[in-house]
Each structure stands twice: as structure tokens, then as C-alpha cells.
Design an enzyme around this catalytic site. Structure first.
Site, PDB file in Angstrom:
ATOM      1  N   SER A 210       0.871  -1.180   0.000  1.00  0.00           N
ATOM      2  CA  SER A 210       0.000   0.000   0.000  1.00  0.00           C
ATOM      3  C   SER A 210       0.904   1.225   0.000  1.00  0.00           C
ATOM      4  CB  SER A 210      -0.871   0.037   1.259  1.00  0.00           C
ATOM      5  OG  SER A 210      -1.498   1.305   1.394  1.00  0.00           O
TER       6      SER A 210
ATOM      7  N   TYR B 252      -1.534  -0.347  10.490  1.00  0.00           N
ATOM      8  CA  TYR B 252      -1.662  -0.769   9.083  1.00  0.00           C
ATOM      9  C   TYR B 252      -0.408  -0.387   8.294  1.00  0.00           C
ATOM     10  CZ  TYR B 252      -3.683  -1.085   4.350  1.00  0.00           C
ATOM     11  OH  TYR B 252      -3.935  -1.385   3.029  1.00  0.00           O
TER      12      TYR B 252
END
Ligand SMILES: NC(=O)c1ccc[n+]([C@@H]2O[C@H](COP(=O)([O-])OP(=O)(O)OC[C@H]3O[C@@H](n4cnc5c(N)ncnc54)[C@H](OP(=O)(O)O)[C@@H]3O)[C@@H](O)[C@H]2O)c1
Length: 270
Positions: A152, A165
Site C-alpha cells: 500500500s 496498518y
């Protein structure tokens, strides 16, 4: 030492390739699995929701009859091992592993506890690593294979309210880069994928703060096109949307300025 390394990558042909896609019941994974099957790949699908996975499998089998699915919770190491064994047995090997299953964690660091951090690390980092290590010897033995890590841009941009995350995706992408070097001469390649904001169910999963951003989400099909292109080119990384790479490069050039600017932006926005 690095000057002696030579790339051994060859163009990827999806037709007939055996591809294992985790997190294939929705979003990017489902769209990628279908696109690969449409191009002739024998796709193995993994996720927890049997009904959703089965619907994706039907669509894949419309293209390639030999596609398969395995229902598994990849947080559980025993189930990860079972998936690896079943994929090797039933697909006859894995040419491409797509480590795509993942969970969000939009929560300010002051509201985090270590259990939440560990749960994110287990699914987003440890489970892909375990699956990779289980399949790697078979790829090395054949002298070819691709490991695709769905990281990501959060891994590189310290997106606010997402420390757990961000760290899990940074771990995944760093593992991928280091692994690429270890494997450089083996014929096995690594592709790190850095999606930006993608319109999937990940954006409104329970247990997360509401999404708070001015960035417009792009469809999962954009990531699929980027991944297929990167596989064909033998690329080591791909960003989608591509402009996120410019931000990542700018941040790496001056982390302090980036953090100061981001904090000021968040403060002014209120
Ligand atoms: N959407 C974004 O903006 C964005 C941006 C950057 C990166 N990504 C990454 O892209 C990947 C795919 O996410 P997505 O956006 O397509 O969201 P999604 O639609 O929610 O897909 C997540 C997938 O992971 C599976 N999964 C979740 N927990 C699992 C578990 N414990 N065991 C097995 N499978 C599990 C889900 O299936 P089940 O629930 O059926 O198990 C689902 O198939 C993730 O790694 C995510 O971090 C997404």
C-alpha cells in the site's frame, strides 16, 4: 557485490500459469483473479467467505475449468500451511503467488493496543511471509516464479491514523525487496504493489475509524491493469495511481519536511 547481480526475469504469460490469489472473495483480489482467468490462468482462490469466493470461482471457471478455491482464515498458521499444501497438490504447483488478503486498521495510535497491532501484523505481514516461504522452494527448484505483494502507499507515506496498518504494509514491502535480492539469480521475481485509495469493502470495514480523506478512490480494475502490466514488464514495483510514487520519493528526500507539512495540512483542515 551489487554490480555482479544480473536480472533473470522473463516476460510473464498468464495463459496456463498457475496463480494463487489470497483475499480473492472481493475487491482487488476478486478482480485480479477474474482478469487472470480471462487470460487463461489457472487460478486458486483463498478467503474466509465461502459464498463470495464461490461466486468468484464460478466466474473464473467460465474461462478456465481447473480453477479452484480454498476457504481459510489466514490469521491461523495451520490454515496457511494447509492452503500451501492444497495449492501445490491440486494446482500441480504455483507459478505466481499473489499475497493480497489484508485488513485495514484506521485507529489513532493513542487508541491502539498491542493486540490490535498483532492482529494486523499477523494477517498483513506474517501470513504472506509464511505462504511465501512454503511455496518458495518449489519455485526455486523450477527456476521460475513470481511473488506479488499487495502492499500500500501507506507503507511509504505514514498515512495518519493508521500506524498499525502502515507498519504491516511497510514490513511486507521491505521483506519483498530484500527477498528480491536474495532470489535475484534464481529465476524467482518479486513484485511489490502500492495501491493508493481503492474503492473496495476495505474502506468501510467495522472496527475502524471512518475514512477521512479528500482523495478520490479509484476502481479495483485500475490496480488490476497496473499489476498485469507490471507482471508483463517484469517490474519490481508498481504504484496505482502512479502519482503516489512522486509523493513517496519527495517524502524519502526530506522526511521532516513531509511530516511538518502533513501535520500542518491536517491541523488546517480541522
Ligand atoms: N482498498 C484500498 O484502498 C487499498 C489500498 C492499498 C492496499 N490495499 C490492499 O489491497 C488488498 C486487498 O484489499 P481490498 O481493498 O480489495 O479490500 P477487500 O475487498 O476488503 O479485500 C480483502 C480480502 O482479504 C480477505 N481477507 C480478510 N481477512 C482475511 C483472513 N483472516 N483470512 C483470509 N482472507 C482474508 C477478504 O476475504 P474474506 O473476508 O472473505 O476472508 C477479502 O477477500 C489488502 O491487502 C489491502 O490492504 C487496499
Amino acid at each position: 557485490m551489487f554490480s555482479t547481480l544480473t536480472s533473470v526475469s522473463e516476460a510473464f504469460d498468464p495463459n496456463g500459469a498457475r496463480v494463487l490469489v489470497t483475499g480473492a472473495s472481493s475487491g482487488i483480489g476478486a478482480a485480479l483473479a477474474e482478469a487472470l482467468a480471462e487470460r487463461g490462468a489457472v487460478v486458486g482462490l483463498v478467503a474466509r467467505r465461502a459464498d463470495r469466493l464461490s461466486a468468484v470461482l464460478d466466474r473464473c471457471r467460465a474461462h478456465v475449468d481447473g480453477c479452484r478455491m480454498w476457504v481459510a482464515d489466514l490469521v491461523d498458521p495451520v490454515q496457511v500451511d494447509r492452503v500451501a499444501t492444497a495449492a501445490l497438490d491440486e494446482l500441480g504447483g504455483v507459478d505466481v503467488l499473489v499475497n493480497n488478503a489484508g485488513m485495514p486498521k484506521r485507529r489513532d495510535v493513542q487508541a491502539l493496543d498491542v493486540e490490535a497491532v498483532e492482529a494486523v501484523m499477523r494477517l498483513n505481514y506474517l501470513s504472506p511471509v509464511q505462504l511465501t516461504l512454503a511455496l518458495l522452494p518449489h519455485m526455486v527448484e523450477r527456476g521460475r516464479g513470481v511473488i506479488v505483494n499487495m502492499a500500500s502507499v501507506a507503507a511509504l507515506l505514514s498515512s495518519p491514523g493508521e500506524a498499525a496498518y502502515d507498519a504491516s504494509k511497510a514490513a511486507l514491502s521491505t521483506f519483498g525487496e530484500a527477498m528480491a535480492l536474495d532470489l535475484w539469480e534464481t529465476g524467482v521475481r518479486v513484485l511489490n504493489v502500492y495501491p493508493g485509495l481503492i474503492a473496495t469493502e476495505l474502506l468501510d470495514q467495522p472496527g475502524n475509524d471512518p475514512l477521512d480523506t479528500d482523495i478520490e478512490a479509484v476502481p479495483p480494475g485500475d490496480v488490476v491493469a497496473a499489476v498485469l502490466g507490471a507482471l508483463e514488464r517484469g517490474a519490481a514495483e508498481v504504484f496505482e495511481p502512479t502519482w503516489f510514487k512522486d509523493i513517496a520519493v519527495a517524502k524519502a528526500g526530506d522526511v521532516e519536511a513531509f511530516l511538518r507539512g502533513a501535520a500542518a495540512y491536517l491541523r488546517d483542515r480541522g
